[in-house]
Design an enzyme around this catalytic site. Structure first.
Site, PDB file in Angstrom:
ATOM      1  N   ARG A 159      29.125 -20.214 -12.697  1.00 54.46           N
ATOM      2  CA  ARG A 159      28.037 -19.857 -13.374  1.00 54.46           C
ATOM      3  C   ARG A 159      28.212 -19.610 -15.005  1.00 54.46           C
ATOM      4  O   ARG A 159      27.777 -18.859 -15.723  1.00 54.46           O
ATOM      5  CB  ARG A 159      27.894 -18.058 -12.984  1.00 54.46           C
ATOM      6  CG  ARG A 159      27.621 -17.956 -11.734  1.00 54.46           C
ATOM      7  CD  ARG A 159      26.134 -18.300 -11.245  1.00 54.46           C
ATOM      8  NE  ARG A 159      25.535 -18.003 -10.338  1.00 54.46           N
ATOM      9  CZ  ARG A 159      25.743 -18.281  -9.127  1.00 54.46           C
ATOM     10  NH1 ARG A 159      26.645 -19.427  -8.604  1.00 54.46           N
ATOM     11  NH2 ARG A 159      25.261 -17.756  -7.935  1.00 54.46           N
ATOM     12  N   SER A 228      21.535 -11.968  -8.120  1.00 50.65           N
ATOM     13  CA  SER A 228      22.876 -11.468  -8.341  1.00 50.65           C
ATOM     14  C   SER A 228      22.823 -10.886  -9.860  1.00 50.65           C
ATOM     15  O   SER A 228      22.477 -11.639 -10.979  1.00 50.65           O
ATOM     16  CB  SER A 228      23.882 -12.417  -8.048  1.00 50.65           C
ATOM     17  OG  SER A 228      24.078 -12.778  -7.058  1.00 50.65           O
ATOM     18  N   GLU A 323      25.621 -11.141 -14.855  1.00 48.79           N
ATOM     19  CA  GLU A 323      25.335 -12.754 -14.501  1.00 48.79           C
ATOM     20  C   GLU A 323      23.898 -12.827 -15.250  1.00 48.79           C
ATOM     21  O   GLU A 323      23.591 -14.187 -15.465  1.00 48.79           O
ATOM     22  CB  GLU A 323      25.311 -12.909 -13.160  1.00 48.79           C
ATOM     23  CG  GLU A 323      25.396 -14.414 -12.559  1.00 48.79           C
ATOM     24  CD  GLU A 323      23.900 -15.001 -11.850  1.00 48.79           C
ATOM     25  OE1 GLU A 323      23.909 -15.882 -11.371  1.00 48.79           O
ATOM     26  OE2 GLU A 323      22.967 -14.076 -12.242  1.00 48.79           O
TER      27      GLU A 323
HETATM   28  N1  EPU Z   1      29.344  -7.717   0.422  1.00 46.39           N
HETATM   29  C1  EPU Z   1      29.592  -6.408   0.633  1.00 46.39           C
HETATM   30  N2  EPU Z   1      28.470  -5.551   0.835  1.00 46.39           N
HETATM   31  C2  EPU Z   1      27.248  -5.799   1.108  1.00 46.39           C
HETATM   32  C3  EPU Z   1      27.149  -7.392   0.706  1.00 46.39           C
HETATM   33  C4  EPU Z   1      28.337  -8.189   0.456  1.00 46.39           C
HETATM   34  O1  EPU Z   1      30.931  -5.722   0.460  1.00 46.39           O
HETATM   35  O2  EPU Z   1      26.249  -5.314   1.383  1.00 46.39           O
HETATM   36  C5  EPU Z   1      30.684  -8.438   0.260  1.00 46.39           C
HETATM   37  C6  EPU Z   1      31.297  -9.080   1.532  1.00 46.39           C
HETATM   38  O3  EPU Z   1      32.681  -8.933   1.505  1.00 46.39           O
HETATM   39  C7  EPU Z   1      30.664 -10.455   1.396  1.00 46.39           C
HETATM   40  C8  EPU Z   1      30.832 -10.564   0.031  1.00 46.39           C
HETATM   41  O4  EPU Z   1      30.124  -9.370  -0.608  1.00 46.39           O
HETATM   42  O5  EPU Z   1      31.550 -11.019   2.235  1.00 46.39           O
HETATM   43  C9  EPU Z   1      29.782 -11.824  -0.455  1.00 46.39           C
HETATM   44  O6  EPU Z   1      28.541 -11.522  -0.392  1.00 46.39           O
HETATM   45  P1  EPU Z   1      27.642 -12.920  -0.189  1.00 46.39           P
HETATM   46  O7  EPU Z   1      27.818 -13.821   0.877  1.00 46.39           O
HETATM   47  O8  EPU Z   1      26.113 -12.264  -0.099  1.00 46.39           O
HETATM   48  O9  EPU Z   1      27.585 -13.536  -1.680  1.00 46.39           O
HETATM   49  P2  EPU Z   1      27.882 -13.062  -3.065  1.00 46.39           P
HETATM   50  O10 EPU Z   1      29.150 -13.341  -3.479  1.00 46.39           O
HETATM   51  O11 EPU Z   1      27.600 -11.555  -3.285  1.00 46.39           O
HETATM   52  C10 EPU Z   1      27.153 -15.251  -4.364  1.00 46.39           C
HETATM   53  C11 EPU Z   1      26.106 -15.679  -5.234  1.00 46.39           C
HETATM   54  C12 EPU Z   1      24.777 -15.684  -4.762  1.00 46.39           C
HETATM   55  C13 EPU Z   1      24.761 -16.472  -3.491  1.00 46.39           C
HETATM   56  C14 EPU Z   1      25.828 -16.310  -2.662  1.00 46.39           C
HETATM   57  C15 EPU Z   1      25.883 -17.157  -1.462  1.00 46.39           C
HETATM   58  C16 EPU Z   1      27.112 -14.799  -7.590  1.00 46.39           C
HETATM   59  C17 EPU Z   1      27.315 -13.693  -8.468  1.00 46.39           C
HETATM   60  N3  EPU Z   1      26.362 -14.603  -6.536  1.00 46.39           N
HETATM   61  O12 EPU Z   1      26.879 -13.903  -3.907  1.00 46.39           O
HETATM   62  O13 EPU Z   1      23.797 -16.068  -5.738  1.00 46.39           O
HETATM   63  O14 EPU Z   1      23.447 -16.678  -3.121  1.00 46.39           O
HETATM   64  O15 EPU Z   1      27.145 -15.739  -3.213  1.00 46.39           O
HETATM   65  O16 EPU Z   1      26.565 -18.496  -2.072  1.00 46.39           O
HETATM   66  O17 EPU Z   1      28.219 -15.466  -7.647  1.00 46.39           O
HETATM   67  C18 EPU Z   1      22.427 -15.351  -7.717  1.00 46.39           C
HETATM   68  O18 EPU Z   1      23.052 -16.230  -8.220  1.00 46.39           O
HETATM   69  O19 EPU Z   1      21.418 -14.694  -7.864  1.00 46.39           O
HETATM   70  C19 EPU Z   1      22.758 -15.369  -6.223  1.00 46.39           C
HETATM   71  C20 EPU Z   1      22.031 -14.771  -5.285  1.00 46.39           C
END
Ligand code: EPU
Length: 337
Positions: A159, A228, A323
């Site tokens: 990012r 995010s 972010e």
């Molecule tokens: N999780 C929880 N509770 C929840 C949801 C998630 O504990 O309600 C934890 C879980 O451990 C899960 C982890 O968070 O495994 C990761 O969640 P998720 O796969 O939804 O991904 P993220 O790390 O929260 C990142 C990006 C997203 C992107 C997804 C998929 C960032 C800041 N965000 O989210 O990007 O779509 O991975 O690759 O890196 C964006 O940038 O706007 C965005 C949506």
């Protein structure tokens, strides 16, 4: 070139805080950038899917609308494209999938313009913009010309890029050069994609990414949001081990600089999932996404941001960094004091 005055900010940011933008310059031809006052460069905006106007804006904003897409090389293995910054990102992904070109299908449904993609090196489901980027064309206000930066010069990171660092405020991205592949290159290791059958097709990955995003992330047209809100923090191995002794289930992923911890997990653990503050909240299906249920204002959002950051810092010793791009009244990036 068109100039709009006193515009509602809601029309220029998918978070839709209620404010006014004093001047919005719309440019649809590269040559018109020469007309911009380089001494007082405007704040660059795209489709507003990662920018929040915390207050009414006094400085002019500029949106570059040129959106041509040109094939610059085509051989048996790959196709190279030159795409102007005003092209919509998801439309580019959809076009690539219909042409059987691999490389950006995991980045389906990310809102925003092509020109915004390099700034924060958009990424999802194991793929980042930097994986397919050959170059970025940047119009420099001082030099008054387009400078081409190759992938290395863009200093892409999680990012992050040179456009958020040294080149911030120095010019505007006008086009990107991409390479897409004709042979299958599936990236299906991310949870949710790992259930796809072997030899999965480009269309299947594209549809699955869309399905996951639609299931977890609110549609900004229905509930205002900017995706995010915070970055996933990277902490040291020793800090992670210490946290594991108190929180056995804390997830963590090894990256070059340490252990990346999902901010969503921290926010969830701290009890903010589905939390509401005035007409703002942490989305119930993905608490990393802050939402505006309608009519929210900048000061209330700052209260919520600070509450989340302070709580996470107290509980886990981790300070979350936004972010999204938060702009104060002068178009400067908001930094908490
Ligand atoms: N999780 C929880 N509770 C929840 C949801 C998630 O504990 O309600 C934890 C879980 O451990 C899960 C982890 O968070 O495994 C990761 O969640 P998720 O796969 O939804 O991904 P993220 O790390 O929260 C990142 C990006 C997203 C992107 C997804 C998929 C960032 C800041 N965000 O989210 O990007 O779509 O991975 O690759 O890196 C964006 O940038 O706007 C965005 C949506």
């Amino acid at each position: 070139m068109h100039i709009l005055y006193n515009q509602p900010a809601e029309a220029f940011s998918t978070f839709r805080l209620h404010n006014t933008l004093s001047e919005v310059i719309l440019i649809d031809e590269l040559s018109d950038l020469a007309l911009v006052d380089a001494q007082q460069p405007p704040v660059i905006i795209g489709e507003g899917s990662n920018t929040i106007f915390l207050a009414s804006q006094v400085r002019p904003l500029l949106r570059f609308l040129a959106k041509s897409r040109t094939v610059t090389a085509n051989n048996s293995q790959h196709l190279e494209l030159h795409v102007e910054a005003g092209h919509n990102w998801h439309e580019l992904v959809t076009w690539a999938v219909t042409q059987q070109l691999w490389g950006i299908e995991n980045l389906a449904l990310i809102p925003g313009s092509v020109g915004a993609a390099p700034v924060q090196n958009i990424g999802a489901y194991g793929v980042e913009f930097s994986d397919v980027c050959r170059y970025v064309d940047f119009y420099d206000w001082q030099e008054r010309k387009v400078i081409r930066l190759d992938n290395n010069a863009c200093q892409f990171a999680y990012r992050d890029s040179v456009f958020k660092q040294q080149l911030q405020g120095k010019g505007i991205i006008v086009a990107v050069g991409l390479v897409l592949f004709k042979d299958p290159k599936p990236v299906v290791t991310y949870p949710g994609l790992d259930t796809l059958p072997p030899f999965t097709t480009l269309e299947e990955i594209y549809q699955q990414v869309i399905a996951i995003r639609q299931a977890k992330l609110p549609d900004y047209k229905v509930i205002a949001n900017c995706g995010s809100f915070f970055k996933n923090p990277v902490i040291s191995e020793s800090q992670y081990q210490l946290l594991q002794s108190s929180f056995a289930k804390i997830p963590g992923f090894s990256v070059e600089s340490g252990i990346k911890v999902p901010a969503a997990w921290l926010i969830d653990q701290a009890g903010f999932k589905g939390y509401k503050y005035q007409n703002l909240g942490c989305y119930e299906r993905q608490p990393l996404v802050l939402v505006n249920y309608g009519g929210a204002e900048g000061p209330a959002l700052l209260v919520l941001i600070n509450l989340i950051r302070k709580t996470i810092e107290t509980q886990f010793g981790i300070l979350l960094e936004p972010e999204v791009r938060l702009l104060d009244s002068n178009g400067q990036h908001y930094v908490e004091s």
